[in-house]
Enzyme design. Structure first.
Site, PDB file in Angstrom:
ATOM      1  N   CYS A   1      44.487-135.080  29.391  1.00 24.48           N
ATOM      2  CA  CYS A   1      43.560-134.357  28.524  1.00 24.48           C
ATOM      3  C   CYS A   1      44.046-132.947  28.229  1.00 24.48           C
ATOM      4  O   CYS A   1      43.356-132.169  27.587  1.00 24.48           O
ATOM      5  CB  CYS A   1      42.157-134.318  29.118  1.00 24.48           C
ATOM      6  SG  CYS A   1      42.062-133.396  30.673  1.00 24.48           S
TER       7      CYS A   1
ATOM      8  N   HIS B   1      44.326-119.004  23.701  1.00 21.72           N
ATOM      9  CA  HIS B   1      43.161-119.208  22.832  1.00 21.72           C
ATOM     10  C   HIS B   1      43.587-119.437  21.389  1.00 21.72           C
ATOM     11  O   HIS B   1      43.074-120.316  20.700  1.00 21.72           O
ATOM     12  CB  HIS B   1      42.238-117.981  22.894  1.00 21.72           C
ATOM     13  CG  HIS B   1      41.417-117.905  24.136  1.00 21.72           C
ATOM     14  ND1 HIS B   1      40.964-116.718  24.652  1.00 21.72           N
ATOM     15  CD2 HIS B   1      40.958-118.868  24.961  1.00 21.72           C
ATOM     16  CE1 HIS B   1      40.260-116.959  25.745  1.00 21.72           C
ATOM     17  NE2 HIS B   1      40.247-118.251  25.954  1.00 21.72           N
TER      18      HIS B   1
END
Length: 556
Positions: free
Chosen positions: A486, A186
């Site tokens: 991606c 994160h």
């Protein structure tokens, strides 16, 4: 004396400044007993603290927007978990103070997660942060977090909780360094979104003394402790050159000889769109739709809610390409109404497309909402499924899209090695592939993407991973179809050239990385990119691959 340390560079740029350490975690509350008549009051204190922390996390998310908002809302859900709260109240009923009950209940839940093979290690770090915030509130002490400073600094931490990373002020925090984390954690993803130079997985980072001057190179992962004036000048000059190159680089992505490589943006929702448009994104290569589902873990959002959110993103790219990934629930993104609670190994269980095929009504609603959201818009909508393992998965997804009346291209994400190995078979059912390099690395090397101890195996430069990218791209070329990337690999400018050389047809990344990749691609021909790709695959380690590609492109 100047010394050099090396971690994992996860966000481009150079930062030079004094070290400031993250506020220390909350101390363990004393284990004292309370009289029975105080239990109800303590339970009320606990509930109020939990609600206040959850509200604070949601408010921080609203301010931050985008991916950060989704992460913080997930943390708020942790704080309000009814089973955790019930455990807290049980502990208070038998004599614990509110703060001690919270501490012990969270510790028990933490142990359960850690005992599940550490596949939820990223959630353990987030859980610790939630616990610290609740206990701090109950004790009446300052929240753990970024230090107060009037002067810019480089932040050092064991790890950064999403609540802290999301609201870092780039005017004060020049860059950050953490001991833990990996390139797909994160903290790394949010650092790239902020455009703050960052290095993670640096052993001993916490031992750097407060006030020490360091230079952080977020591209190479190098940390220069007490850098000389010569080293500072060298780094600042390189940063200035890079900035000038970025400013001069505009327009669609392409190599120097005109080979087009569309550069797209990864977005988590409407809040991420302005930055993508400003950075010159040619569309969206990964629209993560999970953000809509995190508001309420017990119920799926209505079709109307989904239509409104999807349309906001689709309208931002008239004539552009928008690739939507349907809900990817499970593993580190559990949802109560979808995800099994008792899986021994969630990352290898029912997640992604498997979850949706088990709950066809959720998939049908999402596809119908996308069909309605795109009505009357000139956008080129493409919809893809996460965690496709084989042709049967691809066929089931394509059939679901047709049944929902969706007029779009249907695609499959390549995140499982089987999908790369059998890509040509999968392409009999769908019209494009999109490589999610974060999960593909995780499953190829059996290395959890949230665990810093195995970060070398999460490095997208690993030749085995490049081999799987090449297999997928070759299959797509043979079928006359497209194959994009991606995953976070696309945000590395040098690796972007190698991916282009491997045959990848588009690259999607966080908006902050787009100018870097555009400028780097424009420096080299397609043939140079192909030679760099061949050199990277011809060696045996990630570091050798990076060096080999760099040598080819620099003409050495």
């Amino acid at each position: 004396m100047e010394t050099t340390l090396r971690g994992v560079g996860v966000s481009h740029g150079v930062a030079i400044g004094e070290v400031r350490h993250m506020g220390t975690a909350v101390l363990e509350p004393p284990a004292k007993q309370i009289p029975a008549e105080e239990a109800e009051r303590e339970q009320g204190r606990a509930r109020k603290a939990v609600e206040a922390v959850a509200a604070d996390l949601i408010a921080r998310g609203n301010l931050a927007g985008g991916e950060a908002q989704a992460v913080l809302e997930a943390q708020a859900m942790m704080a309000q978990d009814p089973e955790l709260m019930a455990d807290v109240e049980r502990r208070i009923a038998v004599g614990s103070t509110a703060e001690r009950a919270v501490y012990d209940a969270f510790a028990a839940y933490r142990a359960l997660l850690a005992g599940a093979g550490e596949y939820l290690a990223g959630r353990v770090a987030d859980l610790d942060d939630v616990r610290n915030r609740i206990v701090a509130r109950l004790l009446g002490v300052p929240m753990p977090g970024v230090p107060d400073s009037d002067e810019p600094y480089v932040l050092i931490a064991r790890d950064l909780a999403p609540a802290d990373t999301a609201l870092l002020d780039p005017a004060l925090v020049l860059g950050f360094v953490t001991e833990e984390g990996g390139p797909t954690s994160h903290s790394a993803i949010l650092a790239r979104a902020l455009g703050v130079p960052a290095v993670v997985a640096l052993p001993g980072a916490g031992e750097l003394a407060e006030g020490t001057v360091i230079a952080v190179d977020g591209s190479s992962g190098e940390i220069f402790v007490n850098p000389s004036e010569e080293k500072k000048a060298q780094l600042e000059s390189a940063a200035a050159e890079r900035k000038a190159a970025l400013a001069a680089s505009t327009g669609p992505g392409a190599t120097s000889d005109g080979h087009k490589v569309p550069l797209l943006a990864n977005v988590g929702g409407p809040a991420d769109v302005p930055a993508a448009v400003e950075a010159g994104a040619e569309g969206v290569g990964l629209f993560r739709t999970e953000f809509l589902f995190l508001d309420d873990s017990k119920n799926a959002p209505s079709e109307e809610t989904q239509v409104e959110a999807y349309r906001q993103v689709l309208q931002a790219f008239p004539e552009g390409r928008v690739v939507v990934r349907v809900l990817d629930a499970g593993a580190d993104k559990p949802l109560d109404f979808l995800t099994p609670a008792d899986e021994p190994n969630p990352a290898l269980g029912v997640r992604g497309l498997r979850t949706l095929l088990d709950h066809p009504e959720v998939l049908r609603t999402q596809l119908t909402a996308l069909a309605k959201a795109s009505e009357g818009l000139p956008v080129h909508l493409e919809v893809m499924a996460p965690m496709v393992a084989d042709r049967a998965d691809a066929k089931a997804f394509a059939n679901a899209c047709r049944e929902a009346g969706l007029h779009a291209k249907f695609g499959a994400m390549v995140e499982i090695p089987s999908a790369a190995l059998r890509a040509r078979s999968i392409l009999q059912e769908v019209e494009f592939l999109s490589l999610g390099t974060n999960d593909l690395a995780q499953y190829t090397f059996a290395a959890d993407r949230q665990v810093g101890a195995v970060s070398r195996l999460q490095d997208p430069w690993q030749p085995a991973l490049l081999d799987l990218v090449a297999l997928s791209a070759e299959a797509a070329r043979a079928e006359g179809k497209s194959c994009g990337v991606c995953g976070e690999a696309a945000s590395d400018p040098l690796l972007a050239c190698v991916l282009t050389g491997l045959g990848v047809t588009s690259l999607s990344m966080g908006a902050a990385s787009l100018p870097y990749v555009r400028a780097m691609l424009a420096k080299y021909t397609l043939a140079q990119c192909e030679r760099a790709a061949a050199a990277a695959r011809a060696v045996d380690s990630a570091e050798e691959a990076r060096n080999a590609a760099q040598a080819v492109l620099s003409g050495e």
